[in-house]
Design a protein around this motif. Structure first.
Motif, PDB file in Angstrom:
ATOM      1  N   ASP A   6       0.849  -1.178   0.000  1.00 54.05           N
ATOM      2  CA  ASP A   6       0.000   0.000   0.000  1.00 54.05           C
ATOM      3  C   ASP A   6       0.892   1.236   0.000  1.00 54.05           C
ATOM      4  O   ASP A   6       2.089   1.153  -0.317  1.00 54.05           O
ATOM      5  CB  ASP A   6      -0.976  -0.006   1.199  1.00 54.05           C
ATOM      6  CG  ASP A   6      -0.276  -0.102   2.545  1.00 54.05           C
ATOM      7  OD1 ASP A   6       0.901   0.304   2.644  1.00 54.05           O
ATOM      8  OD2 ASP A   6      -0.893  -0.588   3.509  1.00 54.05           O
ATOM      9  N   GLU A  21     -10.993  15.421   8.335  1.00 53.41           N
ATOM     10  CA  GLU A  21      -9.944  14.574   7.776  1.00 53.41           C
ATOM     11  C   GLU A  21      -8.974  15.439   6.981  1.00 53.41           C
ATOM     12  O   GLU A  21      -9.384  16.370   6.292  1.00 53.41           O
ATOM     13  CB  GLU A  21     -10.552  13.498   6.866  1.00 53.41           C
ATOM     14  CG  GLU A  21     -11.505  12.560   7.598  1.00 53.41           C
ATOM     15  CD  GLU A  21     -12.260  11.649   6.645  1.00 53.41           C
ATOM     16  OE1 GLU A  21     -11.813  11.515   5.482  1.00 53.41           O
ATOM     17  OE2 GLU A  21     -13.292  11.085   7.046  1.00 53.41           O
ATOM     18  N   GLU A  48      -5.727  15.157   4.259  1.00 51.45           N
ATOM     19  CA  GLU A  48      -4.897  14.349   3.362  1.00 51.45           C
ATOM     20  C   GLU A  48      -3.818  15.245   2.776  1.00 51.45           C
ATOM     21  O   GLU A  48      -4.121  16.288   2.193  1.00 51.45           O
ATOM     22  CB  GLU A  48      -5.741  13.742   2.242  1.00 51.45           C
ATOM     23  CG  GLU A  48      -6.832  12.790   2.722  1.00 51.45           C
ATOM     24  CD  GLU A  48      -7.678  12.277   1.564  1.00 51.45           C
ATOM     25  OE1 GLU A  48      -7.132  12.132   0.450  1.00 51.45           O
ATOM     26  OE2 GLU A  48      -8.878  12.050   1.777  1.00 51.45           O
ATOM     27  N   GLN A  85     -13.185   5.034   8.386  1.00 47.68           N
ATOM     28  CA  GLN A  85     -13.218   6.218   7.531  1.00 47.68           C
ATOM     29  C   GLN A  85     -12.982   5.892   6.068  1.00 47.68           C
ATOM     30  O   GLN A  85     -13.577   6.510   5.187  1.00 47.68           O
ATOM     31  CB  GLN A  85     -12.191   7.248   8.009  1.00 47.68           C
ATOM     32  CG  GLN A  85     -12.601   7.960   9.295  1.00 47.68           C
ATOM     33  CD  GLN A  85     -11.680   9.104   9.639  1.00 47.68           C
ATOM     34  OE1 GLN A  85     -10.616   9.248   9.062  1.00 47.68           O
ATOM     35  NE2 GLN A  85     -12.089   9.926  10.588  1.00 47.68           N
ATOM     36  N   ASN A  86     -12.122   4.894   5.779  1.00 48.68           N
ATOM     37  CA  ASN A  86     -11.803   4.618   4.380  1.00 48.68           C
ATOM     38  C   ASN A  86     -12.960   3.972   3.615  1.00 48.68           C
ATOM     39  O   ASN A  86     -12.903   3.853   2.387  1.00 48.68           O
ATOM     40  CB  ASN A  86     -10.546   3.745   4.273  1.00 48.68           C
ATOM     41  CG  ASN A  86     -10.745   2.362   4.856  1.00 48.68           C
ATOM     42  OD1 ASN A  86     -11.698   2.106   5.580  1.00 48.68           O
ATOM     43  ND2 ASN A  86      -9.828   1.456   4.550  1.00 48.68           N
ATOM     44  N   GLN A  87     -14.031   3.545   4.326  1.00 49.76           N
ATOM     45  CA  GLN A  87     -15.172   2.918   3.650  1.00 49.76           C
ATOM     46  C   GLN A  87     -16.359   3.861   3.478  1.00 49.76           C
ATOM     47  O   GLN A  87     -17.306   3.549   2.748  1.00 49.76           O
ATOM     48  CB  GLN A  87     -15.632   1.691   4.442  1.00 49.76           C
ATOM     49  CG  GLN A  87     -14.611   0.565   4.507  1.00 49.76           C
ATOM     50  CD  GLN A  87     -15.131  -0.627   5.290  1.00 49.76           C
ATOM     51  OE1 GLN A  87     -16.278  -0.646   5.734  1.00 49.76           O
ATOM     52  NE2 GLN A  87     -14.273  -1.629   5.481  1.00 49.76           N
ATOM     53  N   TYR A 138     -10.839   6.762  -4.742  1.00 47.89           N
ATOM     54  CA  TYR A 138      -9.689   6.067  -4.179  1.00 47.89           C
ATOM     55  C   TYR A 138      -8.375   6.647  -4.701  1.00 47.89           C
ATOM     56  O   TYR A 138      -8.304   7.168  -5.814  1.00 47.89           O
ATOM     57  CB  TYR A 138      -9.748   4.568  -4.518  1.00 47.89           C
ATOM     58  CG  TYR A 138     -11.110   3.956  -4.305  1.00 47.89           C
ATOM     59  CD1 TYR A 138     -11.705   3.983  -3.039  1.00 47.89           C
ATOM     60  CD2 TYR A 138     -11.819   3.377  -5.346  1.00 47.89           C
ATOM     61  CE1 TYR A 138     -12.964   3.427  -2.839  1.00 47.89           C
ATOM     62  CE2 TYR A 138     -13.078   2.825  -5.150  1.00 47.89           C
ATOM     63  CZ  TYR A 138     -13.651   2.855  -3.900  1.00 47.89           C
ATOM     64  OH  TYR A 138     -14.897   2.320  -3.705  1.00 47.89           O
ATOM     65  N   SER A 139      -7.323   6.495  -3.895  1.00 49.88           N
ATOM     66  CA  SER A 139      -6.002   6.984  -4.291  1.00 49.88           C
ATOM     67  C   SER A 139      -5.358   6.082  -5.347  1.00 49.88           C
ATOM     68  O   SER A 139      -4.448   6.506  -6.047  1.00 49.88           O
ATOM     69  CB  SER A 139      -5.085   7.077  -3.067  1.00 49.88           C
ATOM     70  OG  SER A 139      -4.966   5.813  -2.431  1.00 49.88           O
ATOM     71  N   LYS A 174      -6.160   0.267  -3.992  1.00 50.75           N
ATOM     72  CA  LYS A 174      -6.824   0.695  -2.755  1.00 50.75           C
ATOM     73  C   LYS A 174      -8.334   0.508  -2.878  1.00 50.75           C
ATOM     74  O   LYS A 174      -9.002   0.044  -1.950  1.00 50.75           O
ATOM     75  CB  LYS A 174      -6.499   2.164  -2.484  1.00 50.75           C
ATOM     76  CG  LYS A 174      -6.890   2.647  -1.100  1.00 50.75           C
ATOM     77  CD  LYS A 174      -5.882   2.243  -0.080  1.00 50.75           C
ATOM     78  CE  LYS A 174      -6.129   2.939   1.244  1.00 50.75           C
ATOM     79  NZ  LYS A 174      -5.155   2.518   2.264  1.00 50.75           N
ATOM     80  N   ILE A 177     -10.715  -1.932  -0.563  1.00 52.18           N
ATOM     81  CA  ILE A 177     -11.833  -1.426   0.244  1.00 52.18           C
ATOM     82  C   ILE A 177     -13.111  -2.177  -0.102  1.00 52.18           C
ATOM     83  O   ILE A 177     -13.873  -2.593   0.788  1.00 52.18           O
ATOM     84  CB  ILE A 177     -12.013   0.092   0.024  1.00 52.18           C
ATOM     85  CG1 ILE A 177     -10.857   0.855   0.701  1.00 52.18           C
ATOM     86  CG2 ILE A 177     -13.357   0.580   0.557  1.00 52.18           C
ATOM     87  CD1 ILE A 177     -10.807   2.323   0.366  1.00 52.18           C
TER      88      ILE A 177
END
Length: 471
Positions: A5, A386, A388, A412-414, A435-436, A440, A444
């Motif tokens: 990742d 958040e 980034e 949080q990522n979902q 998504y990044s 990723k 998810i």
């Protein structure tokens, strides 16, 4: 099984450290740090690939080889790896090596390999890639980021939007209880606040870059900053194609020209978008939720405008959705996430622009706007904001809803995926912008499928994803 990742890379390394680990060292150091794990073999029968521990033979000797290379300036531009960063780890009965690569400080970046600055790498998702010329220039600017006080030749008061300047002077006079400011000579006012400055080379007073960005006419600004673009967009949902409203800097009459004109127009629009709700607090008094939220968004807007890299070819974007507001500016935030949300002084990329807001009492004079944003979310019982940060941009998300209003308890990522699928089944292509990296995104979705939150519909290219309805 182990997956790669943003912060983890796995390499096969039986007898010697692999040559292809050094682009990853560069990428981790220039992005957000990470760990390289030696002694793993890729298994491509899974998607995404997984890594199986197969071990190294001579861990101590390999560590010395790694340190020798890390300290060779012709191999690595700065000795970013120390002996304390390397550990021998036993995994499933096999010896492996973990190499932690810290994020390099701004003055040491870019970290490059083979003695050539063009061999500068970035980390994107689970992959390393060469930085483009534009990205390399952005990294170099971060080493000496603040040029807001530099003076400009061949600019004068005719390049200023006088309407915006008069509004700012009126706000300043009212906020500081100095009514005489309204009638003060414009250039004297700007001189007193460091925006109209003496050029030490020839002794002449000239416009600073901050003065141009704050109050300049749009066509004058783009003479110096060709990609200057401030954009505020209102949509119901992130996946919506059409916007409901928009404010952006352009040459068109009625659109804002500059930073201050954009700031006032966006604040007026946000006031209109936030409902006026009150809440009883501790049974003693009513706190105005609207004003608390607007104060947080004002701090976020000032932060976004003050920290932006205006030399970048990226635009500033403020995105207003039903459930959140996103503030995205070009340029890496010059402090850590912990410092941003803590009670510490800020380090704005454009200090004169930041001070202009502070002097008019529009922003926190201590620079602790991030702390106020976090505390506002807690007071209003909203999701925590958040942040980034990448080498090219900074994105702050302020949630407009609490966890119980928006979705079930999710990591949080979902959450973005869950919200997007509330409108019905979507393909991976329709979800990919959330998504990044593709890796990723697939990871998810697999997690949400395993948790029985999401189901797959169809196979291969026709595959779509949908929420599983709760009975």
């Amino acid at each position: 099984m182990y997956f790669e990742d943003l912060h983890n890379e796995y390499k096969k390394s039986r007898k010697n450290p692999p040559d292809d680990m050094w682009p990853t060292v560069s990428a981790f150091a220039n992005t957000d740090g990470g760990t390289i794990h030696l002694g793993f073999t890729e298994d491509k029968t899974h998607y995404p690939s997984v890594f199986i521990p197969t071990g190294v033979i001579n861990a101590t000797e390999q560590i010395q080889m790694i340190l020798d290379t890390a300290n060779n300036h012709n191999k690595l531009s700065a000795p970013i790896i120390k002996e304390s960063n390397i550990k021998i780890i036993e995994v499933d009965g096999k010896q492996t090596i973990d190499i932690y690569v810290p994020k390099a400080i701004f003055s040491d970046r870019p970290i490059y390999i083979k003695g050539n600055i063009k061999n500068t790498f970035w980390r994107e998702g689970e992959a390393d890639r060469l930085a483009t010329e534009t990205e390399l220039k952005a990294i170099l600017r971060n080493a000496s980021p603040d040029d807001s006080s530099q003076v400009l030749d061949n600019f004068d008061i005719s390049d200023i939007n006088m309407h915006d300047l008069q509004i700012y002077k009126a706000l300043y006079a009212d906020a500081n209880n100095q009514p005489e400011i309204a009638s003060q000579n414009d250039l004297e006012f700007l001189k007193n606040h460091g925006l109209y400055r003496r050029d030490r080379k020839d002794g002449q007073y000239k416009m600073s870059r901050a003065m141009l960005l704050l109050f300049g006419k749009f066509n004058s600004i783009i003479d110096i900053y060709p990609s200057f673009m401030l954009d505020f967009v209102v949509k119901n949902k992130e996946t919506d194609v059409d916007y409901l409203d928009r404010i952006c800097t352009t040459l068109s009459p009625g659109d804002p020209d500059n930073i201050f004109g954009f700031f006032t127009a966006v604040m007026d629009k946000m006031r209109a978008l936030v409902p006026d709700k009150f809440e009883l607090t501790d049974g003693l008094f009513r706190s105005n939720r609207r004003e608390i939220f607007l104060r947080a968004t004002r701090e976020a807007l000032i932060n976004c405008l003050s920290h932006a890299d205006y030399h970048s070819n990226l635009s500033i974007q403020i995105l207003w959705f039903d459930d959140k507001v996103i503030f995205k500016n070009p340029g890496e935030l010059l402090i850590s996430k912990e410092e941003f949300f803590g009670k510490t002084d800020s380090y704005p990329r454009n200090n004169l622009i930041f001070q202009a807001f502070v002097q008019a009492k529009l922003g926190e004079h201590t620079g602790s706007g991030g702390y106020r944003i976090l505390q506002s979310a807690k007071t209003l019982k909203l999701e925590e904001p958040e942040l980034e940060i990448t080498p090219r941009s900074t994105q702050l998300t302020i949630w407009r809803t609490g966890e119980t209003e928006a979705m079930p308890q999710l990591p949080q990522n979902q959450r973005a995926t869950y919200i997007a699928l509330q409108d019905g089944p979507l393909s991976f292509k329709e979800l990919a912008h959330l998504y990044s990296s593709d890796y990723k995104g697939h990871k998810i979705l697999k997690e949400m499928i395993d948790q029985k939150l999401v189901k797959k519909l169809g196979n291969n290219r026709s595959t779509r994803y949908a929420l599983i309805e709760k009975k």
